[in-house]
Structures are given as C-alpha cells and as structure tokens.
Design an enzyme around this catalytic site. Structure first.
Site, mmCIF file in Angstrom:
data_model
loop_
_atom_site.group_PDB
_atom_site.id
_atom_site.type_symbol
_atom_site.label_atom_id
_atom_site.label_comp_id
_atom_site.label_asym_id
_atom_site.label_seq_id
_atom_site.Cartn_x
_atom_site.Cartn_y
_atom_site.Cartn_z
ATOM 1 N N ASN A 183 0.827 -1.209 0.000
ATOM 2 C CA ASN A 183 0.000 0.000 0.000
ATOM 3 C C ASN A 183 0.861 1.257 0.000
ATOM 4 O OD1 ASN A 183 -2.671 -0.744 -0.199
ATOM 5 N ND2 ASN A 183 -2.981 -0.955 2.008
ATOM 6 N N ASP A 192 -5.780 -2.666 -3.206
ATOM 7 C CA ASP A 192 -7.121 -3.240 -3.366
ATOM 8 C C ASP A 192 -7.132 -4.317 -4.455
ATOM 9 O OD1 ASP A 192 -8.119 -1.640 -1.396
ATOM 10 O OD2 ASP A 192 -9.187 -0.259 -2.734
ATOM 11 N N GLU A 218 -6.582 -6.929 5.459
ATOM 12 C CA GLU A 218 -5.931 -7.913 4.603
ATOM 13 C C GLU A 218 -6.057 -9.312 5.210
ATOM 14 O OE1 GLU A 218 -2.461 -6.002 6.956
ATOM 15 O OE2 GLU A 218 -4.363 -5.350 6.111
#
Length: 299
Positions: A183, A192, A218
């Site tokens: 990320n 995503d 996650e």
C-alpha cells in the site's frame, strides 16, 4: 471431535468449486421484517427449512418469544407450505393461527411470538430487489466474499450444528504477508487489486459448503464444515501455494505476494466461535513469527 475418512475428504477437496457467488436459480425466501434479527433471511430450496430460536435453525431468531423449533417451511410442487412445530406461542399467518399446516402466498406475513417474517415467492419482483439488498448486506464489496458480520452469524450456526451432530469442523485464518509496504509503495488502489485477486483465489478453492470471508483489511477466514485438521491443512497448503505462484503486478511492477495461514479445529476448549478464532489467530501469529508464507496448525 470425531475424525473423518481422511483419504476420501482430501480427494474431495482437490476439486475446486465455482465459489459461493455464482448465479443460482432464484428461490422463495422468508425475511424478518419486525423484531429480533431484523433483515435476516432464509432461502427455501429443495430442502425444508426450520425457523426457531436454536442456533442451528436454518433461520435462527434468538428471542425468548420464539420456540427453539417454531415452524417448518417447505416447497410442495409449485406451492409453499408452513407447519407449526408445537411452538408455545403458536405460528400465525396473516394474523390467523394455523392448525397443522397451511399454504403460503407471496407477501404473507408470518408471526412467531414478537417477531414477524414476510414470505416472498420466487416469482415476485420484490425477490430480485431483496436479493440485491441481501448481497450488499452480506458480502464484502471489494472481494465479493462474505463480510465479517455475515461470517460471524453463519459460523455460530455451523459450529452449533457440528457440536450437535458430533461432526468435524476447522477454521483457517489467512493474512497477506507484508501488505503495508505494498500500500505504501504502490497506493491503495493497487493494494485493493491485490486483495481482490486473493479473494478470487480463496473463492476458487472453497467448496460450496465452506464459508469464505474477508474479516479485516488484509485478513480472510474460511470455515470448513465436515473437515478435520489433516484435510484442512492440505487445503490451506494448496491455497498458500496458489497465492505464491500467482502473478501480481501492483503499480505495474511484478511482485511476489504470499500469505500466512493459521488453522484450528473444533474440540475441547475450542467449542465456540470466539475460542476457535482465538486458536486460529494464535496459529497465524506462529506462522508469521516463523518466517511467513507458511501454514501453522494449532495443537
């Protein structure tokens, strides 16, 4: 918990299912429209459903005014019928107490104690609308797996059923390794997409009766009914290997993504959702601490 025929079940689990979200013929359903468990529903397929207070009921309504097994609803040819199961408060259809069994028509209201259900036939326009609302309420929009709330409700029911019938059941909790750097480096859109791909792999490997869910950022969970630790471990290893072998390219840059998986089975000291999840979480922590990209089994 009693064991299983390991060879048979391990062989059975090698055949991937199409996952829980494949389109299916629309069925009639009952929906709670007033009282405890508001919004919860149960589809009426080929098998009868039981509505009651018991956790293992097909539609569980945990309110004191509802009997443990309150009523049964089933399809009879092209029609649907309902039967009171000797409930203390009786079963009423459109405010009339039924004796024996009675026919159901689209839009009928079924009163169980202080709770009201609505019967929706498979031919109703409202059925399609409610199906869309149901999908939004029970599934994670990103991965199309079940969401945490629906998972907890269904897990409670499956655990109660496994205990009642002395059947094996296992839980896998899966976490994406080193997801934060993905990320941070490539952005949340790329993150995503990684989660979406992993969700697709989880769905591909799950059997139709399994409960795959995204339960955190996650973190994923899979509840495996009729599955002992040997079969669950083989399943988890196949899923781990599939993720490790998949091609990921967040931000257009090839990157190897792996997962760690913790497993626990229903048994002494792990006879509720909270204790089972705690044991699987502890196993996941061991998998992470021992190097990631591995499966660890709670013992």
């Amino acid at each position: 918990m009693p064991g299983m025929d390991t060879d048979h079940d391990t062989t059975q689990r090698t055949a991937f299912s199409d996952g829980p979200l494949r389109p299916a013929p629309r069925s009639a359903c009952v929906v709670v429209i007033h009282g405890e468990s508001l919004g919860r529903r149960a589809d009426i397929g080929d098998a009868p459903i039981v509505v009651g207070r018991a956790p293992e009921s097909d539609l569980s309504i945990p309110h004191r005014s509802v009997s443990r097994e309150h009523c049964r609803i089933w399809r009879d040819g092209n029609a649907y019928r309902i039967r009171d199961l000797g409930a203390t408060n009786g079963t009423r259809v459109n405010d009339c107490r039924i004796q024996g069994d009675a026919a159901l028509a689209d839009g009928d209201q079924i009163t169980l104690g202080e709770c009201i259900l609505k019967f929706i036939s498979q031919d109703s326009v409202e059925a399609q609308y409610h199906e869309e609302i149901y999908q939004l309420a029970t599934h994670d929009a990103l991965t199309e797996l079940y969401n945490r709330r629906h998972f907890t409700e269904m897990a409670d029911k499956e655990i109660a059923r496994a205990i009642r019938h002395a059947r094996p059941l296992a839980l896998c909790i899966l976490d994406v390794d080193l997801f934060k750097p993905v990320n941070d480096r490539y952005g949340h859109n790329s993150g995503d997409e990684v989660l979406r791909r992993i969700g697709a792999l989880v769905r591909q490997h799950a059997r139709g009766e399994d409960l795959p869910a995204r339960i955190g950022g996650e973190e994923f969970a899979l509840l495996l009914p009729e599955c002992d630790l040997v079969a669950a471990t083989a399943f988890a290893e196949r899923l781990r290997e599939a993720v490790a072998a998949a091609a990921f390219a967040p931000g257009g840059e090839p990157r190897r993504i792996t997962v760690s998986i913790g497993i626990a089975a229903l048994g002494f000291g792990r006879d509720s959702r909270s204790t089972l999840m705690a044991a699987a979480d502890a196993a996941l922590y061991r998998a992470k601490s021992e190097g990631r990209n591995r499966v660890y089994v709670d013992s």
